[in-house]
Scaffold this motif. Sequence first.
Motif: not given
Length: 344
Positions: A110, A112, A119
């Motif tokens: 992920t 972010g 995110f």
Amino acid sequence: MIIDEDDESDDVDRVQHFSHHHPLILFEMRTEYFFESPSCKICGKLCVDSACCCKCQFHLCLECSLLPTIQSGAFEKIQHFLHDYPLILCGKEVVEVPCSVCGTPCLGPTYGCSRCNLFLPKSCAELPQKIRNISHLSHSLTLASQNSKEGGRVISKRSRKARCRLCHKDCCDFAFCCNKCNLQLDVECALLKPTIEYPGHNHRLTVGEKIHDKLECNFRKTFCKDSPAFRCLECNFSLHLLCGPLPCTVKHKCHIDTLTLKDQYVEDDDDDDDFYCDVCERRRDPRLCVYYCAEGCPMIAEVKCVISEVMASLKGKRGDVALRIVGRYISSKMISKELAAEVI
């Protein structure tokens, strides 16, 4: 040192960055050329080496000017068109926050921005900026923020979120939009493509997993809500799942043989007027269509109990399949070719 931005010689290194409309010239920052070091427009740090547009007094530090865009690959930091600041790859396998684009929990790698609480899982970070969907051929759809922003930060939010035209769900902070037509589609619906041929209708239909608000079924004149439905965006045409074309056969893990669609099924040896689904083992409505084993096995399944395979067939995951409209003996078909929305 005087920088000539019109100099097209090979001695001048340039970069075309998404954040600025002019090419930026790469050069070493020296204090004799500036009273003080300028700040990078993306990360805010003082520039040591810089990419500069002197016409606009626009500066990026070297690191931000050379960040990879969109194609995240294995990079630990990327510059994404949805956000002004760099997005950092989180080392955790599961980040317990919702994706800012699709709203689902972030699973796996992920990216972010902690300062803005934005995110993106890797799959959403690699979404195209523009697509062309056959449901809206007049204009392209652009993935964009639904909020007003300044300097990378959200400065105002819509009092009411934009609603996806197909499933009627409130869109997340980002959606595929056509501002000329005031059309918004959430990410999942924007990437769908009409594939269902419906007799008597001029356009192919798109099947949605769930309708989130009241939409009137054009056949039964009752509302489609909290269930799958067929939709035509061009005509605002809707059908309950059971009112539209269903796969003639499905293959489901609940039974070894292929299951066949039947309008109604009443067991001959059932004397107590109770009818059961053999998958969930609960009472079923004998007036509703079912899938059953035509090989003679005592297997009867409600549509909702094999819905995963029904939806997979309707979305083209099982190739071209024959369809049939229950109760009307009308045949149809699903076209699986060129399912994805066109990236432009």
